[in-house]
Motif scaffolding. Structure first.
Motif, PDB file in Angstrom:
ATOM      1  N   ASP A   5     -17.153  10.238  44.318  1.00  0.00           N
ATOM      2  CA  ASP A   5     -15.988  10.429  45.187  1.00  0.00           C
ATOM      3  C   ASP A   5     -16.166   9.634  46.478  1.00  0.00           C
ATOM      4  O   ASP A   5     -15.221   9.019  46.980  1.00  0.00           O
ATOM      5  N   VAL A   6     -17.397   9.685  47.005  1.00  0.00           N
ATOM      6  CA  VAL A   6     -17.697   9.007  48.279  1.00  0.00           C
ATOM      7  C   VAL A   6     -19.061   8.335  48.198  1.00  0.00           C
ATOM      8  O   VAL A   6     -20.033   8.957  47.742  1.00  0.00           O
ATOM      9  N   ILE A   7     -19.130   7.090  48.651  1.00  0.00           N
ATOM     10  CA  ILE A   7     -20.420   6.432  48.893  1.00  0.00           C
ATOM     11  C   ILE A   7     -20.475   6.080  50.373  1.00  0.00           C
ATOM     12  O   ILE A   7     -19.588   5.394  50.893  1.00  0.00           O
ATOM     13  N   GLY A 121     -13.646  -0.105  46.322  1.00  0.00           N
ATOM     14  CA  GLY A 121     -13.966   0.797  45.224  1.00  0.00           C
ATOM     15  C   GLY A 121     -15.296   0.542  44.568  1.00  0.00           C
ATOM     16  O   GLY A 121     -15.715   1.309  43.696  1.00  0.00           O
ATOM     17  N   LEU A 122     -16.001  -0.512  44.991  1.00  0.00           N
ATOM     18  CA  LEU A 122     -17.302  -0.841  44.400  1.00  0.00           C
ATOM     19  C   LEU A 122     -18.350  -1.048  45.487  1.00  0.00           C
ATOM     20  O   LEU A 122     -18.075  -1.666  46.519  1.00  0.00           O
ATOM     21  N   VAL A 123     -19.555  -0.540  45.250  1.00  0.00           N
ATOM     22  CA  VAL A 123     -20.693  -0.768  46.144  1.00  0.00           C
ATOM     23  C   VAL A 123     -21.858  -1.269  45.304  1.00  0.00           C
ATOM     24  O   VAL A 123     -22.249  -0.623  44.323  1.00  0.00           O
ATOM     25  N   LYS A 124     -22.397  -2.399  45.681  1.00  0.00           N
ATOM     26  CA  LYS A 124     -23.523  -2.974  44.953  1.00  0.00           C
ATOM     27  C   LYS A 124     -24.812  -2.712  45.722  1.00  0.00           C
ATOM     28  O   LYS A 124     -24.902  -2.986  46.922  1.00  0.00           O
ATOM     29  N   ALA A 132     -16.661   4.052  43.623  1.00  0.00           N
ATOM     30  CA  ALA A 132     -16.397   5.104  44.611  1.00  0.00           C
ATOM     31  C   ALA A 132     -14.912   5.141  44.942  1.00  0.00           C
ATOM     32  O   ALA A 132     -14.299   4.094  45.162  1.00  0.00           O
ATOM     33  N   LYS A 133     -14.334   6.334  44.967  1.00  0.00           N
ATOM     34  CA  LYS A 133     -12.950   6.473  45.405  1.00  0.00           C
ATOM     35  C   LYS A 133     -12.835   6.092  46.880  1.00  0.00           C
ATOM     36  O   LYS A 133     -11.844   5.499  47.312  1.00  0.00           O
ATOM     37  N   HIS A 134     -13.871   6.485  47.637  1.00  0.00           N
ATOM     38  CA  HIS A 134     -13.881   6.210  49.073  1.00  0.00           C
ATOM     39  C   HIS A 134     -15.240   5.637  49.466  1.00  0.00           C
ATOM     40  O   HIS A 134     -16.279   6.102  48.991  1.00  0.00           O
ATOM     41  N   GLY A 303      -9.174   2.466  51.040  1.00  0.00           N
ATOM     42  CA  GLY A 303     -10.337   3.115  50.443  1.00  0.00           C
ATOM     43  C   GLY A 303     -11.631   2.896  51.187  1.00  0.00           C
ATOM     44  O   GLY A 303     -12.660   3.459  50.816  1.00  0.00           O
ATOM     45  N   ILE A 304     -11.606   2.093  52.251  1.00  0.00           N
ATOM     46  CA  ILE A 304     -12.824   1.827  53.030  1.00  0.00           C
ATOM     47  C   ILE A 304     -12.636   2.362  54.442  1.00  0.00           C
ATOM     48  O   ILE A 304     -11.641   2.061  55.120  1.00  0.00           O
TER      49      ILE A 304
END
Length: 462
Positions: A5-7, A121-124, A132-134, A303-304
């Motif tokens: 949901d959250v990163i 929506g993506l974290v590498k 991640a939604k957020h 989303g960010i």
């Protein structure tokens, strides 16, 4: 590919608090951190280690100057610098392990490594990409320097290097008379270093109440800090056995040089966003390089979100924490909010300096009618008994309504005392509300009540 949901990117005070609050509110949460330990700059190389050294060096000062007055006889203790650094490191370890425990308790995944955002929506992190939604950017800040000055963290250091010097220098030059410079300058002055502070502006601790700054400077001078204001540093270079700093006095353009064993560059901090990929995302920045956000911490990319030192506002750990709580509540569908008018600031020297709300200078500039209630710690029995009677409490109130507009404390435990004022301001209280509240005797807090009384008919003990 894991999905959340959250990163949260960054595990400093803003990041880890945000992650914990998100998890408490039922959101599946992960936190990205590239350090070997959690806690960010604050816990690892900032707030916590500096306060450990401030505490240790203050105990030395008490032993050297006040123990004998109280009938505590004997030779003053010697300084085992290696042991003091070990104590500091142990304090860091206890705190960072505490955050790790809280992550496990709240079922937060620690994504170990440095993060980037290839797209919304993506974290590498490393070779792995997570959904991640957020996404909340809480990557904090790094020390800023002056043009042409090369930091080696050995001879010319930032606060990071100053917390881990191999030995106490005989001479130290501090560039910048802000919070970091004065706190660490105080540490090394107490430990025996000859400390000179160079400040470009004509006042130390820019932004605080002028009357407080003036009194504070006088007290620091009595403690051995040589403070030169109006000093424009031209260069600082590390030579074979020493460092050399050149500066000009702005008032007459005269040129001066100073030698020292160590130069601490304490000229502020700047947002740390390296490697996040913000340019490719098209994320909007402010003119000062901060991430632009709206009132709900949303960036220009859906989303960010962003909080803490990477966005506008004071670079304070507790400001970041409040923003972390607020954005977590917003993401959970609640009404997260931060009252920026009631965020205290503290300088942890001795005496401490604490402030909240308006300064007398800002009230004069705005043309607002106000009253001042002031009380010296010389009239406080507990302060006199503890050799801590330097300083005063100053409360500013609206001239008509008596509503508290701000407060400034220079004195013992100022960083704790200021919160009585903060709570009062949150509830829209008047100085009379504090004045009519019974305060335990003998305590430092009685000085706050006396300052509140001074906004009316007058204090009792002055």
């Amino acid at each position: 590919m894991a999905s959340y949901d959250v990163i949260v990117i960054g595990s400093g005070p803003g990041g880890y608090v945000c992650a914990i609050r998100c998890a408490q509110l039922g959101l599946k949460t992960a936190c990205v951190e590239g350090r070997e330990t959690l806690g960010g700059t604050c816990l690892n190389v900032g707030c916590i280690p500096s306060k450990a050294l401030l505490h240790a060096s203050h105990q030395l000062h008490e032993a050297q100057h006040n123990f004998e007055k109280m009938g505590l006889k004997g030779k003053p203790p010697s300084v085992d610098w290696a042991q003091m650094l070990s104590y500091k490191d142990d304090v860091i370890g206890q705190n960072t392990k505490g955050i790790e425990f809280l992550f496990k308790k709240n079922k937060i995944d620690w994504l170990k490594g440095w993060g980037s955002i290839p797209e919304a929506g993506l974290v590498k992190v490393g070779d792995e990409t997570h959904k991640a939604k957020h996404i909340v950017i809480a990557s904090g800040s790094e020390a800023s320097s002056l043009p042409g000055i090369e930091i080696d963290e050995k001879t010319i250091v930032t606060s990071t290097g100053a917390l881990a010097l191999p030995k106490v220098p005989k001479k130290m030059i501090v560039i910048g008379a802000g919070v970091i410079g004065l706190e660490l300058g105080s540490v090394y002055a107490r430990l025996g270093a000859e400390v000179t502070v160079l400040e470009y502006l004509d006042q130390i601790t820019p932004g605080i109440d002028t009357e407080v700054a003036r009194s504070f400077r006088s007290l620091l001078k009595r403690q051995g800090l040589d403070i030169v204001t109006g000093a424009a540093v031209q260069s600082a270079e590390a030579l074979k056995t020493k460092a050399k700093v050149a500066y000009k006095l702005r008032k007459d353009d005269s040129e001066h040089t100073l030698d020292a064993d160590v130069v601490l560059v304490a000229t502020g901090r700047k947002p740390f966003t390296d490697g996040l990929g913000l340019d490719a995302l098209g994320l909007q920045l402010t003119k000062r390089g901060q991430i632009a956000t709206d009132a709900h911490y949303k960036t220009s990319v859906d989303g960010i979100y962003a909080i803490g030192d990477v966005i506008e506002g004071p670079m304070l750990a507790h400001k970041a924490e409040d923003e972390g709580m607020a954005v977590a509540e917003i993401l959970a569908g609640q009404a997260g909010h931060v009252n920026y008018g009631v965020i205290p600031g503290v300088i942890y020297t001795h005496p401490e300096v604490a402030a909240v709300g308006q300064t007398e200078d800002s009230l004069k500039e705005s043309g607002r009618a106000y009253k001042v209630g002031k009380f010296s710690f010389m009239g406080n029995g507990r302060a006199k008994a503890n050799f801590a009677a330097d300083g005063f409490v100053k409360i500013l109130v609206d001239a008509e309504t008596d509503r508290i507009l701000g407060a400034h404390i220079l004195g013992p435990s100022a960083g704790d005392l200021i919160h009585e004022i903060c709570v009062a301001m949150e509830f829209g209280a008047a100085a009379e509300d504090i004045a009519r509240t019974c305060h335990a005797h003998p305590t430092y807090s009685e000085a706050v009540r006396e300052a509140a009384l001074a906004c009316g008919d007058g204090p009792i003990h002055s």
